[in-house]
Design an enzyme around this catalytic site. Structure first.
Site, PDB file in Angstrom:
ATOM      1  N   ASP A   1       0.813  -1.210   0.000  1.00  0.00           N
ATOM      2  CA  ASP A   1       0.000   0.000   0.000  1.00  0.00           C
ATOM      3  C   ASP A   1       0.849   1.264   0.000  1.00  0.00           C
ATOM      4  OD1 ASP A   1      -2.629   1.224   0.127  1.00  0.00           O
ATOM      5  OD2 ASP A   1      -2.099   1.834   2.167  1.00  0.00           O
TER       6      ASP A   1
ATOM      7  N   MET B   1      -8.026   5.493   2.862  1.00  0.00           N
ATOM      8  CA  MET B   1      -8.151   6.705   2.041  1.00  0.00           C
ATOM      9  C   MET B   1      -6.896   7.010   1.236  1.00  0.00           C
ATOM     10  SD  MET B   1     -11.192   7.806   2.489  1.00  0.00           S
ATOM     11  CE  MET B   1     -10.996   9.389   1.689  1.00  0.00           C
ATOM     12  N   ARG B   2      -5.835   6.190   1.395  1.00  0.00           N
ATOM     13  CA  ARG B   2      -4.598   6.496   0.673  1.00  0.00           C
ATOM     14  C   ARG B   2      -4.813   6.432  -0.837  1.00  0.00           C
ATOM     15  NH1 ARG B   2      -1.180   3.637   3.391  1.00  0.00           N
ATOM     16  NH2 ARG B   2      -0.232   5.348   4.530  1.00  0.00           N
ATOM     17  N   ALA B   3      -5.650   5.503  -1.287  1.00  0.00           N
ATOM     18  CA  ALA B   3      -5.885   5.369  -2.724  1.00  0.00           C
ATOM     19  C   ALA B   3      -6.502   6.643  -3.299  1.00  0.00           C
ATOM     20  CB  ALA B   3      -6.791   4.173  -2.999  1.00  0.00           C
TER      21      ALA B   3
END
Length: 677
Positions: A193, A274-276
């Site tokens: 990720d 929420m990183r995406a």
């Protein structure tokens, strides 16, 4: 200095080049993970990128590459006086798979720290990579403790070294680029990720393109400098375009419509966290700047999704990364912000549009994984039985198509007894560099983990003889003591799976495959190597040699057919040969043999006696083993339990293998030595 292969001379690999260039334009995108088979120019393209990176201004004489405009207030070489700075090319630092912790984060001079009270710190690779590129080839083979350090540095933008009360902190912000061959194992989800983008690369199947690859490579090998000179103009154009895009980047506007498309896409594909969303927003902005625009368009959002989402959709290591492009187009169309009640019925972007460095559109995604082998609806017939004993069948008789595995489950922990010294992992007890401190010893080489109390105790009796007059402790090299620590190691889990006719009932084989799949998932989480031996018909075969690629083992298991006799002795002997060879390759890694069978043996003269003699080979060598008893039905012969006794191991049923099972399962598989005790 070796002349690097020009970036613009790389043939094909448009998605790879685009992903690297977007990170050069906006390092905040978060790096690139390059997945693909060997020999596909992964490393060549990454090393070539460094020549295109703009120069950086650094504080003169600063070992940590501080920015003169905003130097790090906590820099170990600081405080920095205003003024003196120098410009240099951005560095590309390579992290070897076998690097030590000290090489990565830096090392403290413990002797000087104890005796003089000074922070004598030697910077590591994280300091060298600050404001540059940190490249990890074969990143999936990196040791767990190094992965943890990378995660911390990537998350905080800083590296911390703390030992025996002495702390050093320095900035460590870098573009993380990793390459890997998925056949050798997958990455931990946490590190996966952390990579902003991912691309899949493969060798072209077009003869003309392959010819051009060979032609350019041979020309470069014959005259690297001359070849680079022929591409100098193209390299300069791309370098200038990167500089222009970086200047334009702050002016790019990410409108509400684009933001809604990004959020809807991440929600539609059920991406965790929420990183995406953030990575997609930064990537779409970089794509617009690369194209020379100040507005983010739908095509930028689409390309950003194809680069940023595939690796974030994996739910377990057996899921192939990929993105359903039809679903993506539907989501983007639904949230396009177009008020026209009758939109164009064919608004999809051209899937064949250019996606190379000269254009941001195109296919950066991965093809949807193909369906695995499907089993037929017919029930496989088990071997005929008479008087409770299976009757032999002709070799290959009754062979059935592969059954699908049942849903995997969480298994009980199986571990090897004793204390090992193998590669770091999460299964069996071992002496490791990380873990709880259990004692001290004299260092055999470079001191890595100081045992402070033991060092002080060794130095204390000699203080008067050494003329100590001040508060500092007079410490000599012979006083230093290395801390011994106990943690966990990864093992070689070798599966020996019975695929004979007695296991062939479809519902039964589905449950067996589900159990092995569950154990494979457990092996992945515990950082084991795995191997797969199957036996059926007239012999046994190594379906998968020992490897770190657990998903490769799962793929072989899924397509495993069943039928024929039960050559149990052949399966055990083949497994014994695999262990013998692997012991020569990796002597520190201890094996755990998992035999999945109902214990029956047919075919050839005295099959039961032969199986017993083969099993006793494992017992004589003290190899830890467990037999997963797959026998079913109201009448049970208990043959798997007898086999476990011959192996010197433990027998468990499929139900007992479950972590939530009421039936108890001894965690440590009993080896011969413990049973004898």
């Amino acid at each position: 200095m070796t002349t690097p292969f020009p970036f613009t001379a790389v043939v094909g690999q448009d998605d790879l080049r685009l992903a690297l260039l977007l990170n050069a334009v906006s390092p905040a995108v978060g790096g690139v993970l390059v997945r693909g088979e060997k020999g596909t120019a992964k490393s060549t393209a990454v090393r070539a990128l460094s020549a295109l990176m703009p120069e950086v201004d650094v504080v003169s004489e600063c070992r940590f590459s501080c920015d003169p405009g905003s130097p790090d207030p906590g820099c170990p070489d600081g405080p920095h006086e205003p003024g003196g700075f120098a410009s240099r090319p951005a560095r590309m630092v390579e992290l070897p798979v076998g690097a030590s912790e000290d090489r990565l984060v830096g090392a403290l001079d413990i002797e000087r720290a104890l005796s003089e009270g000074v922070k004598a710190f030697e910077p590591g690779l994280l300091a060298d990579a600050h404001r540059g590129i940190l490249y990890v080839d074969e990143v999936n083979l990196l040791h767990d403790h190094l992965v943890d350090l990378l995660l911390d540095a990537a998350a905080m933008g800083a590296s911390y070294v703390e030992r025996e009360g002495v702390s050093v902190r320095h900035a460590a912000r870098f573009l993380l680029v990793g390459t890997m061959n998925p056949e050798e194992g997958e990455l931990r989800p946490q590190l996966l990720d952390r990579f902003g983008l991912t691309v899949e690369v493969a060798a072209s199947r077009e003869p003309e393109q392959r010819v051009e690859v060979v032609r350019r490579r041979l020309a470069y090998d014959d005259d690297p400098a001359g070849f680079a000179a022929r591409w100098a103009e193209e390299e300069a154009d791309v370098r200038a375009r990167i500089v222009a895009a970086k200047k334009l980047l702050p002016s790019v506007r990410l409108g509400d419509d684009a933001l809604r498309q990004i959020a809807a896409t991440c929600a539609a594909f059920e991406v965790d966290g929420m990183r995406a969303d953030i990575v997609m927003a930064r990537t779409a902005t970089a794509l617009a700047a690369w194209a020379g625009r100040t507005d983010v368009l739908a095509e930028d959002v689409r390309q950003a999704a194809l680069l940023a989402l595939p690796h974030r959709r994996r739910r377990n290591p057996f899921d192939a990364p990929g993105l359903d492009e039809d679903k993506l187009d539907e989501t983007l169309e639904e949230f396009s912000g177009d008020d026209d009640p009758d939109p164009d019925p064919d608004p999809d972007p051209d899937p064949d549009s250019d996606s190379g460095p000269d254009g941001p559109g195109g296919g950066g995604g991965q093809p949807a994984p193909e369906d695995g082998p499907q089993g037929g609806d017919q029930e496989a017939r088990p071997e005929a039985e008479q008087d409770g004993q299976p009757q032999p069948q002709p070799s290959g008789a009754g062979e059935q198509s592969a059954a699908r595995a049942s849903e995997p489950f969480r298994t009980k922990v199986l571990s090897v007894p004793g204390l090992g010294e193998g590669a770091a992992g999460r299964r069996s007890r071992a002496r490791t560099e990380h873990g709880r401190t259990t004692g001290a010893r004299r260092p055999k080489g470079t001191l890595t983990k100081l045992h402070l109390a033991a060092t002080v105790q060794a130095a204390a009796p000699h203080q008067r003889a050494r003329g100590r007059s001040g508060p500092g402790l007079v410490v000599r090299r012979d006083d230093l003591r290395q801390a011994t620590r106990e943690g966990r190691e990864g093992n070689l889990v070798l599966f020996v799976v019975d695929a004979s006719g007695s296991m062939a009932a479809r519902q039964r084989m589905s449950a067996v495959k589900g159990a092995v799949l569950s154990l494979l998932l457990d092996a992945y989480q515990r950082r084991d190597k795995v191997g797969l031996v199957t036996f059926r018909g007239s012999g046994a075969e190594v379906a998968l040699p020992p490897t770190s690629s657990v998903d490769a083992a799962a793929a072989r298991l899924e397509s495993l057919p069943t039928g024929g006799r039960t050559p149990l002795s052949a399966g055990l002997l083949r497994a014994h040969d695999v262990l013998r060879v692997e012991r020569l390759r990796d002597p520190a890694r201890r094996p755990l043999v998992v035999v999945v069978t109902d214990g029956r043996a047919t075919g050839g003269p005295e099959p039961v006696a032969l199986a017993g003699r083969a099993a006793r080979l494992f017992a004589a060598e003290g190899v830890a083993s467990v037999v997963v008893d797959c026998e079913s039905g109201p009448v049970r012969l208990g043959l798997a339990g007898q086999l476990a006794g011959e192996l010197g191991g433990t027998a468990v049923t499929l139900d007992e293998l479950r972590a939530d099972s009421i039936a108890g399962l001894v965690k440590d598989v009993q080896g011969t030595s413990r049973r004898a005790a």
